[in-house]
Design a protein around this motif. Structure first.
Motif, PDB file in Angstrom:
ATOM      1  N   UNK A   1      20.189  13.881  26.312  1.00 27.84           N
ATOM      2  CA  UNK A   1      19.845  12.470  26.322  1.00 27.84           C
ATOM      3  C   UNK A   1      19.456  11.948  27.700  1.00 27.84           C
ATOM      4  N   UNK A   2      19.985  12.552  28.729  1.00 29.07           N
ATOM      5  CA  UNK A   2      19.639  12.175  30.099  1.00 29.07           C
ATOM      6  C   UNK A   2      18.359  12.860  30.544  1.00 29.07           C
ATOM      7  N   UNK A   3      18.208  14.131  30.173  1.00 26.34           N
ATOM      8  CA  UNK A   3      17.047  14.906  30.613  1.00 26.34           C
ATOM      9  C   UNK A   3      15.757  14.519  29.895  1.00 26.34           C
ATOM     10  N   UNK A   4      15.844  14.215  28.626  1.00 25.31           N
ATOM     11  CA  UNK A   4      14.651  13.941  27.818  1.00 25.31           C
ATOM     12  C   UNK A   4      13.750  12.851  28.404  1.00 25.31           C
ATOM     13  N   UNK A   5      14.280  11.690  28.826  1.00 21.80           N
ATOM     14  CA  UNK A   5      13.392  10.674  29.414  1.00 21.80           C
ATOM     15  C   UNK A   5      12.736  11.131  30.724  1.00 21.80           C
ATOM     16  N   UNK A   6      13.453  11.944  31.487  1.00 20.89           N
ATOM     17  CA  UNK A   6      12.869  12.490  32.728  1.00 20.89           C
ATOM     18  C   UNK A   6      11.666  13.369  32.394  1.00 20.89           C
ATOM     19  N   UNK A   7      11.822  14.204  31.377  1.00 23.03           N
ATOM     20  CA  UNK A   7      10.739  15.105  30.989  1.00 23.03           C
ATOM     21  C   UNK A   7       9.545  14.331  30.438  1.00 23.03           C
ATOM     22  N   UNK A   8       9.814  13.310  29.649  1.00 15.75           N
ATOM     23  CA  UNK A   8       8.727  12.485  29.108  1.00 15.75           C
ATOM     24  C   UNK A   8       7.937  11.819  30.229  1.00 15.75           C
ATOM     25  N   UNK A   9       8.650  11.308  31.222  1.00 19.83           N
ATOM     26  CA  UNK A   9       7.986  10.641  32.349  1.00 19.83           C
ATOM     27  C   UNK A   9       7.154  11.653  33.156  1.00 19.83           C
ATOM     28  N   UNK A  10       7.695  12.821  33.414  1.00 18.59           N
ATOM     29  CA  UNK A  10       6.958  13.838  34.153  1.00 18.59           C
ATOM     30  C   UNK A  10       5.744  14.323  33.363  1.00 18.59           C
TER      31      UNK A  10
ATOM     32  N   UNK B   1      17.129  24.057  31.026  1.00 19.10           N
ATOM     33  CA  UNK B   1      17.016  22.999  32.047  1.00 19.10           C
ATOM     34  C   UNK B   1      18.282  22.157  32.067  1.00 19.10           C
ATOM     35  N   UNK B   2      18.778  21.802  30.896  1.00 16.85           N
ATOM     36  CA  UNK B   2      20.023  21.027  30.807  1.00 16.85           C
ATOM     37  C   UNK B   2      21.158  21.766  31.514  1.00 16.85           C
ATOM     38  N   UNK B   3      21.273  23.053  31.257  1.00 17.95           N
ATOM     39  CA  UNK B   3      22.335  23.848  31.861  1.00 17.95           C
ATOM     40  C   UNK B   3      22.160  23.942  33.378  1.00 17.95           C
ATOM     41  N   UNK B   4      20.946  24.217  33.834  1.00 14.59           N
ATOM     42  CA  UNK B   4      20.698  24.370  35.266  1.00 14.59           C
ATOM     43  C   UNK B   4      20.996  23.084  36.031  1.00 14.59           C
ATOM     44  N   UNK B   5      20.641  21.945  35.433  1.00 12.99           N
ATOM     45  CA  UNK B   5      20.801  20.655  36.107  1.00 12.99           C
ATOM     46  C   UNK B   5      22.124  19.973  35.771  1.00 12.99           C
ATOM     47  N   UNK B   6      22.912  20.602  34.894  1.00 16.40           N
ATOM     48  CA  UNK B   6      24.181  20.038  34.450  1.00 16.40           C
ATOM     49  C   UNK B   6      23.996  18.625  33.895  1.00 16.40           C
ATOM     50  N   UNK B   7      22.965  18.481  33.057  1.00 12.55           N
ATOM     51  CA  UNK B   7      22.648  17.213  32.401  1.00 12.55           C
ATOM     52  C   UNK B   7      22.665  17.402  30.898  1.00 12.55           C
ATOM     53  N   UNK B   8      22.935  16.335  30.164  1.00  9.25           N
ATOM     54  CA  UNK B   8      22.836  16.424  28.711  1.00  9.25           C
ATOM     55  C   UNK B   8      21.402  16.106  28.293  1.00  9.25           C
TER      56      UNK B   8
ATOM     57  N   UNK C   1      12.640  15.253  40.908  1.00  2.60           N
ATOM     58  CA  UNK C   1      12.515  16.324  41.903  1.00  2.60           C
ATOM     59  C   UNK C   1      13.392  17.515  41.501  1.00  2.60           C
ATOM     60  N   UNK C   2      14.605  17.240  41.030  1.00  2.81           N
ATOM     61  CA  UNK C   2      15.495  18.327  40.616  1.00  2.81           C
ATOM     62  C   UNK C   2      14.893  19.114  39.453  1.00  2.81           C
ATOM     63  N   UNK C   3      14.306  18.404  38.492  1.00  2.00           N
ATOM     64  CA  UNK C   3      13.629  19.077  37.375  1.00  2.00           C
ATOM     65  C   UNK C   3      12.510  19.965  37.911  1.00  2.00           C
ATOM     66  N   UNK C   4      11.719  19.408  38.817  1.00  2.00           N
ATOM     67  CA  UNK C   4      10.592  20.161  39.366  1.00  2.00           C
ATOM     68  C   UNK C   4      11.072  21.389  40.143  1.00  2.00           C
ATOM     69  N   UNK C   5      12.187  21.280  40.846  1.00  2.00           N
ATOM     70  CA  UNK C   5      12.716  22.437  41.569  1.00  2.00           C
ATOM     71  C   UNK C   5      12.985  23.598  40.612  1.00  2.00           C
ATOM     72  N   UNK C   6      13.596  23.294  39.472  1.00  2.00           N
ATOM     73  CA  UNK C   6      13.872  24.354  38.494  1.00  2.00           C
ATOM     74  C   UNK C   6      12.563  24.951  37.991  1.00  2.00           C
ATOM     75  N   UNK C   7      11.595  24.099  37.687  1.00  2.00           N
ATOM     76  CA  UNK C   7      10.322  24.604  37.159  1.00  2.00           C
ATOM     77  C   UNK C   7       9.529  25.352  38.227  1.00  2.00           C
ATOM     78  N   UNK C   8       9.575  24.924  39.463  1.00  3.17           N
ATOM     79  CA  UNK C   8       8.885  25.665  40.523  1.00  3.17           C
ATOM     80  C   UNK C   8       9.500  27.045  40.696  1.00  3.17           C
ATOM     81  N   UNK C   9      10.784  27.157  40.426  1.00  7.68           N
ATOM     82  CA  UNK C   9      11.454  28.449  40.544  1.00  7.68           C
ATOM     83  C   UNK C   9      11.152  29.353  39.350  1.00  7.68           C
TER      84      UNK C   9
END
Length: 163
Positions: free
Chosen positions: A82-91, A73-80, A56-64
């Motif tokens: 390695x954490x963000x990549x699996x979220x993006x693959x799943x989405x 995206x990493x900077x906006x969500x304060x994620x590295x 949902x947090x990823x989608x919020x950034x993209x909807x904006x």
């Protein structure tokens, strides 16, 4: 009182209890418990959208922004990465976004909403109001809490960068 004055069970040498070692006195625990409770409130609402809270947090950034390089995206969500990549693959596997190498810089991956991802925004419009009602805060309390948390994050981030 020095650290030498406190024994391992949280009492001073003269037998007084040191309240600074009580779990309920820890701001970090209050934030942790509140975060878990907040995520628990989001869960059933986001289940209806087919999203987890991090997704949902990823989608919020993209909807904006409609599209974003992974680095931003990493900077906006304060994620590295390695954490963000699996979220993006799943989405991407659910058809909500596309990952594409940028033409102007093949080292950079651009994340773009699909039509389905953009359409999900309309279904998600009620999420913030549902969460605000669940919190039971007045509008002023909500704004004050959010502002205090933003300030705390900024201070702690700056402090961590000094080390």
């Amino acid at each position: 009182m020095t650290s030498q004055d406190i024994d391992m069970v949280g009492h001073t040498e003269d037998g007084r209890r040191d309240s600074s070692l009580r779990l309920d006195d820890q701001l970090c625990f209050a934030l942790y418990a509140a975060s878990r409770a907040m995520t628990g409130v989001y869960r059933p609402v986001l289940d209806q959208l087919g999203l987890t809270y991090p997704q949902y947090l990823v989608m919020l950034v993209l909807w904006e922004h409609e599209a974003s390089p992974v680095k931003e995206l990493c900077a906006a969500l304060q994620l590295d990465y390695g954490t963000l990549s699996p979220l993006l693959k799943r989405l991407e596997s659910t058809g909500l976004l596309r990952r594409e190498r940028r033409v102007d810089d093949e080292r950079s991956v651009q994340i773009t909403l699909t039509e389905e991802g953009a359409a999900l925004r309309e279904r998600a419009r009620s999420v913030p109001s549902v969460i605000e009602r669940a919190m039971g805060l007045s509008s002023d309390e909500f704004v004050a809490l959010r502002s205090a948390l933003h300030r705390l994050t900024a201070v702690l981030t700056a402090t961590a960068e000094l080390r």
